[in-house]
Design a protein around this motif. Structure first.
Motif, mmCIF file in Angstrom:
data_model
loop_
_atom_site.group_PDB
_atom_site.id
_atom_site.type_symbol
_atom_site.label_atom_id
_atom_site.label_comp_id
_atom_site.label_asym_id
_atom_site.label_seq_id
_atom_site.Cartn_x
_atom_site.Cartn_y
_atom_site.Cartn_z
ATOM 1 N N ILE A 268 0.904 -1.589 0.059
ATOM 2 C CA ILE A 268 0.078 -0.268 -0.344
ATOM 3 C C ILE A 268 1.132 1.291 -0.559
ATOM 4 N N HIS A 269 0.643 2.115 -0.629
ATOM 5 C CA HIS A 269 0.729 3.632 -0.829
ATOM 6 C C HIS A 269 -0.099 4.529 -0.462
ATOM 7 N N LEU A 270 0.164 5.150 1.067
ATOM 8 C CA LEU A 270 -1.040 5.611 1.661
ATOM 9 C C LEU A 270 -0.668 6.839 1.771
ATOM 10 N N GLU A 271 -1.598 7.781 1.178
ATOM 11 C CA GLU A 271 -0.899 9.610 1.353
ATOM 12 C C GLU A 271 -2.460 10.238 1.894
ATOM 13 N N THR A 272 -2.446 11.230 3.251
ATOM 14 C CA THR A 272 -3.037 11.698 3.832
ATOM 15 C C THR A 272 -3.524 13.270 3.668
ATOM 16 N N HIS A 273 -4.350 13.502 3.432
ATOM 17 C CA HIS A 273 -4.732 15.234 3.995
ATOM 18 C C HIS A 273 -5.661 15.457 4.857
ATOM 19 N N VAL A 274 -5.590 16.679 5.509
ATOM 20 C CA VAL A 274 -6.155 17.310 6.019
ATOM 21 C C VAL A 274 -7.343 18.141 5.798
ATOM 22 N N LYS A 275 -8.486 18.347 6.098
ATOM 23 C CA LYS A 275 -8.916 19.441 5.390
ATOM 24 C C LYS A 275 -10.494 20.125 6.842
ATOM 25 N N VAL A 276 -10.765 20.927 7.112
ATOM 26 C CA VAL A 276 -11.594 21.642 8.176
ATOM 27 C C VAL A 276 -13.177 21.236 7.319
ATOM 28 N N ALA A 277 -14.110 20.344 7.723
ATOM 29 C CA ALA A 277 -15.506 21.140 7.377
ATOM 30 C C ALA A 277 -16.257 20.953 8.688
ATOM 31 N N ASP A 278 -16.663 22.781 8.435
ATOM 32 C CA ASP A 278 -17.176 23.014 9.580
ATOM 33 C C ASP A 278 -18.615 22.947 10.613
ATOM 34 N N ASN A 279 -18.715 21.842 11.820
ATOM 35 C CA ASN A 279 -19.762 21.475 12.070
ATOM 36 C C ASN A 279 -20.187 20.342 11.546
ATOM 37 N N TRP A 280 -19.487 19.467 10.583
ATOM 38 C CA TRP A 280 -20.188 18.548 9.502
ATOM 39 C C TRP A 280 -21.140 17.410 10.387
ATOM 40 N N ARG A 281 -20.588 16.750 11.661
ATOM 41 C CA ARG A 281 -21.597 16.383 12.100
ATOM 42 C C ARG A 281 -23.108 16.548 12.661
ATOM 43 N N LYS A 282 -23.534 18.093 12.598
ATOM 44 C CA LYS A 282 -24.747 18.684 12.302
ATOM 45 C C LYS A 282 -25.601 18.958 11.316
ATOM 46 N N GLU A 283 -24.730 18.910 9.795
ATOM 47 C CA GLU A 283 -24.958 19.580 9.153
ATOM 48 C C GLU A 283 -25.833 17.917 7.822
ATOM 49 N N ARG A 284 -26.527 18.253 7.248
ATOM 50 C CA ARG A 284 -27.393 17.289 7.095
ATOM 51 C C ARG A 284 -26.590 17.361 5.292
ATOM 52 N N PHE A 285 -26.343 18.484 4.734
ATOM 53 C CA PHE A 285 -25.755 17.860 3.284
ATOM 54 C C PHE A 285 -24.529 17.488 3.059
ATOM 55 N N LYS A 286 -23.602 18.254 4.518
ATOM 56 C CA LYS A 286 -22.287 17.177 4.544
ATOM 57 C C LYS A 286 -22.252 15.681 4.763
ATOM 58 N N LEU A 287 -23.254 15.367 6.015
ATOM 59 C CA LEU A 287 -23.695 14.129 5.501
ATOM 60 C C LEU A 287 -23.916 13.250 4.742
ATOM 61 N N LYS A 288 -24.933 13.845 3.882
ATOM 62 C CA LYS A 288 -25.240 13.791 2.773
ATOM 63 C C LYS A 288 -23.886 13.197 1.857
ATOM 64 N N GLN A 289 -22.575 14.047 1.935
ATOM 65 C CA GLN A 289 -21.566 14.136 0.574
ATOM 66 C C GLN A 289 -21.059 12.734 2.071
ATOM 67 N N PHE A 290 -20.644 12.638 2.778
ATOM 68 C CA PHE A 290 -19.522 11.546 3.889
ATOM 69 C C PHE A 290 -20.687 10.064 3.378
ATOM 70 N N GLY A 291 -21.946 9.845 3.179
ATOM 71 C CA GLY A 291 -22.737 8.762 2.927
ATOM 72 C C GLY A 291 -23.676 7.964 3.989
ATOM 73 N N TYR A 292 -23.700 9.231 4.622
ATOM 74 C CA TYR A 292 -24.827 8.416 6.157
ATOM 75 C C TYR A 292 -25.684 8.730 5.795
ATOM 76 N N LEU A 293 -26.206 9.908 4.864
ATOM 77 C CA LEU A 293 -28.128 9.871 4.205
ATOM 78 C C LEU A 293 -28.217 9.940 2.592
ATOM 79 N N GLU A 294 -29.180 9.779 1.961
ATOM 80 C CA GLU A 294 -29.546 9.142 0.608
ATOM 81 C C GLU A 294 -29.379 10.766 0.375
#
Length: 294
Positions: A268-294
């Protein structure tokens, strides 16, 4: 000719009851990540046992809790769907668990058979009785048909679960191709392995605020190249996750790469990066992006 049997078995319990360890033992593969922290599991993860005569589809689910924000609601929806699908529920209760009324009420409304899995019996003191503990839970949960005391961590009595599962499987064609092990993709497991290392390497705040997205998963004959984006909710968390001169993130990357090589049986060659997604746990749009909501 023996009729083919297939069914869904939902593994339900509170956070830290040992559901994921049990799931991995029943399936014989490390499909669900396991850490000492509660609420490690966020999705419904299916693991399948296939033989010429049957298909068992186990579902590991997030630990049952009362939702406090949108991510929790999405997690509990995975539990709800799993219970609706189930032909059998394995209710996992740890030896020292206390159970809230909302969970008792929800399980008592389940229509399919429920089997109590009393886990972590290795924690019982000499004066404590397994039988008394089981009888106590039977007074709370009115639809328990059978109880099996186990220690998933020590692999004690886990072999007694399969015959019970087999006995309730309905006659049904397989739900999935019989060479499938899980319904999840390789990208999903790569992300989960990274997330597991975050749970192990950081304190209480970072693991629960972190989400991992695999942006690229390119497989060649001798290597898999993985690019992962780790999201956190605040800039201060980003600094903690990366660490001084990148040392903390590097440690996570090394440990995740080693586990990925074991899981995927390939370099495995693994590359990791870090970003900020403000309050993603509380925002339905971001939860949809992350695969928690359809």
């Amino acid at each position: 000719m023996t009729e083919f049997k297939a069914g869904f078995v939902s593994i339900i319990g509170k956070p830290n009851a040992g559901k994921s360890t049990l799931m991995n033992l029943l399936v014989g593969e490390q499909l669900s990540i396991v850490t000492p922290k509660a609420q490690t599991t966020r999705h419904r993860i299916m693991g399948m046992i296939n033989t010429p005569e049957m298909q068992i589809v186990y579902s590991d689910t997030p630990g049952m809790l009362e939702p406090k924000y949108a991510l929790h609601e999405a997690m509990m929806n995975f539990v709800k769907v799993s219970l609706e699908d189930a032909d059998l529920v394995l209710l996992v209760i740890a030896w020292d668990d206390t159970i809230e009324e909302y969970m008792i009420d929800r399980i008592n409304r389940v229509k399919c058979p429920v089997v109590l899995i009393l886990n972590k019996i290795d924690l019982a003191k000499k004066e404590e009785s397994v039988e008394e503990k089981i009888n106590f839970w039977k007074t709370k949960f009115t639809n328990i048909q059978q109880a099996i005391p186990v220690s998933a961590a020590k692999k004690k009595n886990v072999d007694k679960i399969l015959p019970v599962v087999q006995s309730v499987l309905p006659v049904h064609p397989p739900y999935f191709p019989q060479d499938d092990l899980t319904d999840r993709s390789e990208r999903f497991f790569a992300a989960e392995i990274i997330r597991e290392k975050i749970f192990y390497n950081y304190g209480q705040e970072i693991p629960y605020s972190a989400e991992v997205v695999i942006e690229s998963f390119k497989e060649a004959e001798d290597i898999i190249r993985v690019r992962a984006q780790i999201y956190v909710e605040r800039d201060s968390q980003k600094g903690i996750l990366i660490g001084k001169a990148g040392s903390s993130l590097k440690k996570v990357g090394i440990e995740a790469r080693q586990d990925m090589e074991s899981f995927f049986k390939k370099k495995i060659h693994l590359e990791t990066h870090v970003k900020v997604a403000d309050n993603w746990r509380k925002e339905r749009f971001k939860l949809k992006q992350f695969g928690y909501l359809e």
